[in-house]
Scaffold this motif. Structure first.
Motif, short mmCIF file in Angstrom:
data_model
loop_
_atom_site.label_atom_id
_atom_site.label_comp_id
_atom_site.label_asym_id
_atom_site.label_seq_id
_atom_site.Cartn_x
_atom_site.Cartn_y
_atom_site.Cartn_z
N ALA A 73 1.02 -1.36 0.07
CA ALA A 73 0.00 0.00 -0.14
C ALA A 73 1.08 1.26 -0.17
CB ALA A 73 -0.81 0.03 1.15
N ALA A 74 1.84 1.27 0.53
CA ALA A 74 2.89 2.45 0.68
C ALA A 74 3.50 2.62 -0.40
CB ALA A 74 3.88 2.14 1.84
N ASN A 75 3.98 1.41 -1.29
CA ASN A 75 4.52 1.63 -2.83
C ASN A 75 3.46 2.16 -3.54
OD1 ASN A 75 6.71 0.34 -4.88
ND2 ASN A 75 4.39 -0.15 -5.60
N ASP A 76 2.34 1.81 -3.44
CA ASP A 76 1.20 2.47 -4.54
C ASP A 76 1.17 3.71 -4.12
OD1 ASP A 76 1.38 -0.36 -5.44
OD2 ASP A 76 -0.54 -0.83 -4.37
N ALA A 77 1.24 4.10 -3.08
CA ALA A 77 0.83 5.75 -2.53
C ALA A 77 1.92 6.63 -2.63
CB ALA A 77 0.36 5.43 -0.98
N ALA A 78 3.00 5.99 -2.77
CA ALA A 78 4.32 6.89 -3.10
C ALA A 78 4.41 7.56 -4.46
CB ALA A 78 5.63 5.91 -2.82
N ASN A 79 3.51 7.16 -5.14
CA ASN A 79 3.49 7.92 -6.83
C ASN A 79 5.08 8.14 -7.24
OD1 ASN A 79 0.70 8.41 -6.48
ND2 ASN A 79 0.83 10.05 -5.21
N GLY A 80 5.63 7.40 -7.21
CA GLY A 80 6.95 7.25 -7.84
C GLY A 80 8.05 7.98 -7.03
N GLY A 81 7.55 7.96 -5.67
CA GLY A 81 8.77 8.16 -4.48
C GLY A 81 9.52 7.50 -3.97
N SER A 82 9.50 7.32 -2.55
CA SER A 82 10.25 6.08 -2.01
C SER A 82 9.42 5.68 -0.79
CB SER A 82 11.63 6.45 -1.38
OG SER A 82 11.55 7.62 -0.63
N VAL A 83 9.62 4.27 -0.33
CA VAL A 83 9.04 3.85 0.77
C VAL A 83 10.23 3.60 1.88
CG1 VAL A 83 7.95 2.03 2.01
CG2 VAL A 83 6.87 2.80 -0.21
N GLN A 84 10.25 4.12 2.78
CA GLN A 84 11.24 3.82 3.88
C GLN A 84 10.69 3.03 5.00
OE1 GLN A 84 14.38 5.63 4.36
NE2 GLN A 84 14.45 3.62 5.66
N LEU A 85 11.45 1.75 5.09
CA LEU A 85 11.10 0.64 5.94
C LEU A 85 12.07 0.99 7.21
CD1 LEU A 85 10.83 -2.65 4.31
CD2 LEU A 85 8.93 -0.88 4.80
N MET A 86 11.30 1.30 8.29
CA MET A 86 11.97 1.59 9.66
C MET A 86 12.64 0.10 10.29
SD MET A 86 11.69 4.64 9.47
CE MET A 86 12.51 5.10 11.00
N GLU A 87 13.66 0.38 11.17
CA GLU A 87 14.29 -0.61 11.77
C GLU A 87 13.34 -1.82 12.16
OE1 GLU A 87 12.82 1.36 15.36
OE2 GLU A 87 13.58 2.16 13.44
N GLY A 88 13.70 -2.94 12.22
CA GLY A 88 13.00 -3.90 12.64
C GLY A 88 12.86 -4.99 11.60
N SER A 89 11.76 -6.21 12.10
CA SER A 89 11.57 -7.13 11.14
C SER A 89 10.10 -7.32 10.48
CB SER A 89 11.82 -8.56 11.86
OG SER A 89 13.03 -8.80 12.20
N TYR A 90 10.00 -7.64 9.35
CA TYR A 90 8.79 -7.47 8.45
C TYR A 90 8.40 -9.09 8.09
CZ TYR A 90 9.38 -2.57 8.62
OH TYR A 90 9.96 -1.42 8.92
N SER A 91 7.23 -9.45 8.14
CA SER A 91 6.89 -10.75 7.73
C SER A 91 6.05 -10.58 6.54
CB SER A 91 6.08 -11.47 8.95
OG SER A 91 5.65 -12.70 8.40
N CYS A 92 6.34 -11.20 5.49
CA CYS A 92 6.09 -10.90 4.05
C CYS A 92 5.59 -12.04 3.20
CB CYS A 92 6.89 -9.78 3.25
SG CYS A 92 6.83 -8.13 4.15
N ASP A 93 4.63 -12.07 2.52
CA ASP A 93 4.31 -12.94 1.08
C ASP A 93 5.10 -11.99 0.15
OD1 ASP A 93 3.76 -14.57 -0.68
OD2 ASP A 93 1.69 -15.09 0.35
N SER A 94 4.80 -12.21 -0.97
CA SER A 94 5.36 -11.50 -2.07
C SER A 94 4.92 -10.00 -2.18
CB SER A 94 4.83 -12.28 -3.57
OG SER A 94 5.30 -13.54 -3.76
N LEU A 95 6.00 -9.12 -2.82
CA LEU A 95 5.90 -7.97 -2.93
C LEU A 95 6.23 -7.45 -4.48
CD1 LEU A 95 7.82 -6.77 0.31
CD2 LEU A 95 5.36 -6.07 -0.20
#
Length: 286
Positions: A73-95
């Motif tokens: 959702a953050a990627n789609d909302a960035a409108n060609g900008g960037s997504v900053q993932l803060m420190e920590g662990s993320y549990s993901c399926d595909s991106l």
């Protein structure tokens, strides 16, 4: 088309009164004359174990389950900008990262496999989950970890129908299989692919470390994959460390690997594998 203007000039008859202001009613989409233009943005995503300060500043806060939903959702909302993932662990399926830079707080490791506090780790929780870096996407400053026995492709980069040259497409990235020092050889760490009708050329890649796969670094081409620069590539404990495969009928040529470290272990079949087949596989420099 993404336009990165954040301010507009407001002029008066007296040049001394000219100012640079940000309109208070500016929103994400603006109609100008006959065209539409979109202001790009940086979206902040915090992990479930990020600090309270990071969470308070975030646009999205993950809960440790299906965190790919918030990141996508953050990627789609960035409108060609960037997504900053803060420190920590993320549990993901595909991106899928398109028209955006997905950036962490650092790909940091101590003592082989241990994570160091302050870095960003994206854990792919399915045996075939992957991060696909698509059109004008970039991946920086994070670790991607897959589960033991993984069978998919952890990170893939696919060529584009329209020629595009990108700078630092991947940089400061660690890609590893959980327990990679003892795990068997399965899956693919990083795949660069140029399907028919696409090109992946004249793109630079920064620091990449790949640990514990059947295929560590693999490039395939049914079209053109050429003229790319890899400034720092380390591949460890993989059955095939580097594979360049043009048997699909394409061209893999004139790619430059300026600094490569290949760590062979018992079970490594080949450090560098060149498969030409019906295609062209020539003048790649190591």
């Amino acid at each position: 088309m993404a336009i990165n203007h954040r301010f507009v000039s407001t002029k008066t008859d007296d040049p001394k009164d000219s100012t640079i202001v940000r309109p208070s009613n500016w929103n994400d989409t603006h109609i100008v004359g006959n065209g539409t233009w979109v202001r790009s943005a940086t979206k902040i995503v915090a992990a479930s174990d990020s600090s309270s300060v990071s969470k308070s500043q975030a646009d999205y806060v993950c809960d440790g389950v299906a965190d790919d939903v918030e990141i996508q959702a953050a990627n789609d909302a960035a409108n060609g900008g960037s997504v900053q993932l803060m420190e920590g662990s993320y549990s993901c399926d595909s991106l899928t990262i398109n028209s955006c830079t997905l950036r962490g707080m650092g790909a940091v490791t101590a003592g082989g496999e241990a994570d160091v506090g302050g870095g960003t780790v994206v854990n792919l929780t399915d045996s075939s989950a992957e991060i696909a870096v698509g059109e004008d996407g970039r991946l920086h400053d994070l670790k991607v970890r897959v589960i033991s026995g993984y069978t998919g492709t952890a990170v893939s980069v696919v060529g584009e129908a329209t020629f595009t040259s990108r700078i630092r497409m991947l940089d400061n990235i660690i890609i590893e299989q959980a327990g990679w020092r003892a795990a068997g050889f399965t899956g693919t760490g990083l795949l660069l692919n140029s399907p028919a009708g696409t090109t992946l050329s004249y793109t630079s890649f920064g620091s990449i470390v790949i640990n514990g796969f059947e295929y560590g670094f693999k490039a395939t081409a049914a079209s053109e994959l050429s003229g790319n620069i890899f400034s720092s590539l380390i591949v460890q404990r993989s059955e095939y460390l580097i594979t360049l495969d043009s048997s699909g009928g394409g061209s893999i040529a004139h790619n430059v690997f300026t600094a490569v470290t290949l760590d062979t272990v018992e079970g490594t079949v080949d450090a560098i594998t060149l498969t030409k087949g019906a295609g062209t596989n020539a003048e790649n420099k190591f």
